[in-house]
Design a protein around this motif. Structure first.
Motif, PDB file in Angstrom:
ATOM      1  N   ARG A 283      30.847  46.243  17.733  1.00 20.70           N
ATOM      2  CA  ARG A 283      29.903  47.559  17.015  1.00 20.70           C
ATOM      3  C   ARG A 283      30.967  48.845  17.534  1.00 20.70           C
ATOM      4  NH1 ARG A 283      24.281  50.014  15.810  1.00 20.70           N
ATOM      5  NH2 ARG A 283      24.778  52.155  16.429  1.00 20.70           N
ATOM      6  N   CYS A 284      31.153  49.951  16.800  1.00 23.64           N
ATOM      7  CA  CYS A 284      31.758  51.057  17.195  1.00 23.64           C
ATOM      8  C   CYS A 284      30.834  52.406  16.690  1.00 23.64           C
ATOM      9  CB  CYS A 284      33.197  51.139  16.704  1.00 23.64           C
ATOM     10  SG  CYS A 284      33.815  52.885  16.809  1.00 23.64           S
ATOM     11  N   ASP A 285      30.540  53.234  17.622  1.00 27.24           N
ATOM     12  CA  ASP A 285      30.027  54.665  17.482  1.00 27.24           C
ATOM     13  C   ASP A 285      31.228  55.535  17.498  1.00 27.24           C
ATOM     14  OD1 ASP A 285      27.694  52.789  18.144  1.00 27.24           O
ATOM     15  OD2 ASP A 285      26.626  54.246  17.128  1.00 27.24           O
ATOM     16  N   PRO A 286      31.427  56.263  16.584  1.00 17.37           N
ATOM     17  CA  PRO A 286      32.452  57.171  16.563  1.00 17.37           C
ATOM     18  C   PRO A 286      31.945  58.487  17.031  1.00 17.37           C
ATOM     19  CG  PRO A 286      31.524  57.374  14.415  1.00 17.37           C
ATOM     20  CD  PRO A 286      31.027  56.261  15.060  1.00 17.37           C
ATOM     21  N   ILE A 287      32.542  59.470  17.591  1.00 16.91           N
ATOM     22  CA  ILE A 287      32.018  60.886  17.801  1.00 16.91           C
ATOM     23  C   ILE A 287      31.416  61.504  16.789  1.00 16.91           C
ATOM     24  CG2 ILE A 287      32.919  63.292  18.560  1.00 16.91           C
ATOM     25  CD1 ILE A 287      35.473  61.902  20.005  1.00 16.91           C
ATOM     26  N   SER A 288      30.302  62.030  17.130  1.00 18.09           N
ATOM     27  CA  SER A 288      29.622  62.690  15.964  1.00 18.09           C
ATOM     28  C   SER A 288      30.112  63.640  15.247  1.00 18.09           C
ATOM     29  CB  SER A 288      28.254  63.472  16.797  1.00 18.09           C
ATOM     30  OG  SER A 288      27.449  64.042  15.513  1.00 18.09           O
ATOM     31  N   GLY A 289      29.951  63.647  13.955  1.00 22.92           N
ATOM     32  CA  GLY A 289      30.817  64.388  13.088  1.00 22.92           C
ATOM     33  C   GLY A 289      32.068  64.013  12.322  1.00 22.92           C
ATOM     34  N   HIS A 290      32.646  62.868  13.286  1.00 22.54           N
ATOM     35  CA  HIS A 290      34.097  62.272  12.427  1.00 22.54           C
ATOM     36  C   HIS A 290      33.773  61.481  11.429  1.00 22.54           C
ATOM     37  CE1 HIS A 290      36.576  63.192  16.637  1.00 22.54           C
ATOM     38  NE2 HIS A 290      35.637  64.089  16.371  1.00 22.54           N
ATOM     39  N   ASP A 291      34.471  61.861  10.497  1.00 22.05           N
ATOM     40  CA  ASP A 291      34.095  61.294   9.204  1.00 22.05           C
ATOM     41  C   ASP A 291      35.349  59.945   9.089  1.00 22.05           C
ATOM     42  OD1 ASP A 291      33.645  64.009   6.777  1.00 22.05           O
ATOM     43  OD2 ASP A 291      32.454  62.687   8.103  1.00 22.05           O
ATOM     44  N   ASN A 292      36.319  60.206  10.059  1.00 15.88           N
ATOM     45  CA  ASN A 292      37.474  59.002   9.883  1.00 15.88           C
ATOM     46  C   ASN A 292      37.138  58.106  11.029  1.00 15.88           C
ATOM     47  OD1 ASN A 292      39.645  59.927   7.940  1.00 15.88           O
ATOM     48  ND2 ASN A 292      38.645  61.642   8.932  1.00 15.88           N
ATOM     49  N   LEU A 293      37.145  56.922  10.738  1.00 18.34           N
ATOM     50  CA  LEU A 293      37.149  55.809  11.846  1.00 18.34           C
ATOM     51  C   LEU A 293      38.133  54.728  11.528  1.00 18.34           C
ATOM     52  CD1 LEU A 293      33.477  54.226  12.869  1.00 18.34           C
ATOM     53  CD2 LEU A 293      35.595  52.872  12.511  1.00 18.34           C
ATOM     54  N   TYR A 294      38.686  54.103  12.531  1.00 19.70           N
ATOM     55  CA  TYR A 294      39.789  53.540  12.477  1.00 19.70           C
ATOM     56  C   TYR A 294      39.625  52.164  13.488  1.00 19.70           C
ATOM     57  CZ  TYR A 294      42.254  57.811  11.241  1.00 19.70           C
ATOM     58  OH  TYR A 294      42.589  59.137  10.559  1.00 19.70           O
ATOM     59  N   TRP A 295      39.868  50.986  13.136  1.00 15.20           N
ATOM     60  CA  TRP A 295      39.807  49.968  14.126  1.00 15.20           C
ATOM     61  C   TRP A 295      41.415  49.476  14.226  1.00 15.20           C
ATOM     62  CZ3 TRP A 295      36.072  47.667  16.521  1.00 15.20           C
ATOM     63  CH2 TRP A 295      34.543  47.963  16.139  1.00 15.20           C
ATOM     64  N   TYR A 296      41.410  49.277  15.591  1.00 15.25           N
ATOM     65  CA  TYR A 296      43.021  48.559  15.919  1.00 15.25           C
ATOM     66  C   TYR A 296      42.741  47.171  16.586  1.00 15.25           C
ATOM     67  CZ  TYR A 296      44.909  53.218  15.117  1.00 15.25           C
ATOM     68  OH  TYR A 296      45.365  54.496  14.534  1.00 15.25           O
ATOM     69  N   ARG A 297      43.889  46.679  17.018  1.00 18.27           N
ATOM     70  CA  ARG A 297      43.882  45.362  17.766  1.00 18.27           C
ATOM     71  C   ARG A 297      45.056  45.343  18.953  1.00 18.27           C
ATOM     72  NH1 ARG A 297      43.135  39.371  15.285  1.00 18.27           N
ATOM     73  NH2 ARG A 297      45.183  39.900  14.839  1.00 18.27           N
ATOM     74  N   ARG A 298      44.684  44.994  19.964  1.00 19.47           N
ATOM     75  CA  ARG A 298      46.047  44.771  20.834  1.00 19.47           C
ATOM     76  C   ARG A 298      45.770  43.161  21.361  1.00 19.47           C
ATOM     77  NH1 ARG A 298      48.296  46.667  26.587  1.00 19.47           N
ATOM     78  NH2 ARG A 298      50.743  46.156  26.117  1.00 19.47           N
ATOM     79  N   VAL A 299      46.743  42.465  20.872  1.00 12.83           N
ATOM     80  CA  VAL A 299      46.809  41.022  21.573  1.00 12.83           C
ATOM     81  C   VAL A 299      47.739  41.098  22.787  1.00 12.83           C
ATOM     82  CG1 VAL A 299      47.782  38.742  20.927  1.00 12.83           C
ATOM     83  CG2 VAL A 299      46.632  39.905  19.125  1.00 12.83           C
TER      84      VAL A 299
ATOM     85  N   GLN B  72      38.364  63.810  13.350  1.00 13.40           N
ATOM     86  CA  GLN B  72      37.522  64.749  12.460  1.00 13.40           C
ATOM     87  C   GLN B  72      37.966  64.834  11.178  1.00 13.40           C
ATOM     88  OE1 GLN B  72      36.630  68.479  14.140  1.00 13.40           O
ATOM     89  NE2 GLN B  72      34.771  68.787  13.097  1.00 13.40           N
ATOM     90  N   ASP B  73      39.320  64.979  11.136  1.00 13.89           N
ATOM     91  CA  ASP B  73      40.167  65.189   9.736  1.00 13.89           C
ATOM     92  C   ASP B  73      40.882  64.021   9.555  1.00 13.89           C
ATOM     93  OD1 ASP B  73      40.075  68.697  10.449  1.00 13.89           O
ATOM     94  OD2 ASP B  73      38.888  67.514   8.959  1.00 13.89           O
ATOM     95  N   PRO B  74      41.458  63.770   8.286  1.00 17.32           N
ATOM     96  CA  PRO B  74      42.295  62.550   8.075  1.00 17.32           C
ATOM     97  C   PRO B  74      43.720  62.671   8.389  1.00 17.32           C
ATOM     98  CG  PRO B  74      41.639  63.378   6.119  1.00 17.32           C
ATOM     99  CD  PRO B  74      40.909  64.122   7.032  1.00 17.32           C
ATOM    100  N   GLY B  75      44.001  63.968   8.391  1.00 13.91           N
ATOM    101  CA  GLY B  75      45.483  64.514   8.632  1.00 13.91           C
ATOM    102  C   GLY B  75      46.419  63.719   9.535  1.00 13.91           C
ATOM    103  N   ALA B  76      47.770  63.766   9.047  1.00 19.80           N
ATOM    104  CA  ALA B  76      48.717  62.898   9.694  1.00 19.80           C
ATOM    105  C   ALA B  76      49.038  63.258  11.151  1.00 19.80           C
ATOM    106  CB  ALA B  76      50.165  63.001   8.951  1.00 19.80           C
ATOM    107  N   ARG B  77      48.560  64.335  11.529  1.00 22.50           N
ATOM    108  CA  ARG B  77      48.818  64.915  12.661  1.00 22.50           C
ATOM    109  C   ARG B  77      47.465  65.213  13.613  1.00 22.50           C
ATOM    110  NH1 ARG B  77      53.137  68.073   9.933  1.00 22.50           N
ATOM    111  NH2 ARG B  77      54.773  66.464   9.910  1.00 22.50           N
ATOM    112  N   GLU B  78      46.310  64.567  13.109  1.00 25.28           N
ATOM    113  CA  GLU B  78      45.164  64.935  13.963  1.00 25.28           C
ATOM    114  C   GLU B  78      45.056  63.779  14.898  1.00 25.28           C
ATOM    115  OE1 GLU B  78      43.180  67.336  12.797  1.00 25.28           O
ATOM    116  OE2 GLU B  78      41.159  66.528  13.679  1.00 25.28           O
ATOM    117  N   THR B  79      44.364  64.372  15.938  1.00 25.43           N
ATOM    118  CA  THR B  79      44.299  63.409  16.865  1.00 25.43           C
ATOM    119  C   THR B  79      43.251  62.464  16.835  1.00 25.43           C
ATOM    120  OG1 THR B  79      44.644  65.436  18.716  1.00 25.43           O
ATOM    121  CG2 THR B  79      43.542  63.436  19.631  1.00 25.43           C
TER     122      THR B  79
END
Lengths: 114, 115
Positions: B22-38, B96-103
């Protein structure tokens, strides 16, 4: 073409020294290059980032050098401190889709000895 | 402001079992990503949600992985049935935003070990 190659895998630097981590990429469509810092038990956190229209960006003791023609970029940590000991990831993303999709390097474990 | 949180922090399961992260993003952040590191390898993108919609799921390894984000708030990543090669650290990030340079702000990760 989507790879970002990072070296070295690990690095030991004495306190006060300069830490240098290098990354290389192939995809010329990459147009944003962030570095992430990760401490044990924490997630990666954005440290500093650069766009390819500049050759260098400095924030405090951290500097990114960018060589567009060579498709290489590097992180320099000046006056390295024990508190800088962490894993560092370089990354790249393509902006033309409007959405960020980060491609990461394999990481460098930095140990700064007191 | 609370950061991205992930649960559980660690999970050890046997091959063939099911695990849900389960992942709870920062409140108000519409963009959520999943990553994996083997272990020892790069952090790899799995997928990207914009609110409750899957914007990009090109990194999902196979159909044993199912991600959902009902209501556009928290997200779950289910692995069923788990295989040995699924072991790794699963990170969630939000912006917060999906932009290419968004943190993107990362959670601490879930360490999954499949035995």
């Amino acid at each position: 073409q989507q790879q970002v190659k990072q070296s070295p895998q690990s690095l030991i630097v004495q306190k006060g020294g300069i830490s240098i981590i290098n990354c290389a990429y192939e995809n010329t469509a990459f147009d944003y290059f962030p570095w992430y810092q990760q401490f044990p038990g924490k997630g990666p956190a954005l440290l500093i980032a650069i766009r390819p229209d500049v050759s260098e960006k400095k924030e405090g003791r951290f500097t990114i050098s960018f060589n567009k023609s060579a498709k290489q970029f590097s992180l320099h940590i000046m006056d390295s401190q024990p508190g800088d000991s962490a894993t560092y990831f370089c990354a790249a993303s393509i902006g033309d889709t409007g959405f960020q999709k980060l491609v990461f390097g394999t990481g460098t474990r930095l140990l700064v000895s007191p | 402001e609370a950061g991205v949180t992930q649960f559980p922090s660690h999970s050890v399961i046997e091959k063939g079992q099911t695990v849900t992260l389960r992942c709870d993003p920062i409140s108000g952040h519409d963009n959520l990503y999943w990553y994996r590191r083997v272990m020892g390898k790069e952090i790899k993108f799995l997928l990207h949600f914009v609110k409750e919609s899957k914007q990009d799921e090109s990194g999902m390894p196979n159909n044993r992985f199912l991600a959902e984000r009902t209501g556009g708030t928290y997200s779950t990543l289910k692995v069923q049935p788990a295989e040995l090669e699924d072991s790794g650290v699963y990170f969630c990030a939000s912006s917060q935003d999906p932009g290419a340079r968004e943190t993107q702000y990362f959670g601490p990760g879930t360490r999954l070990l499949v035995l």
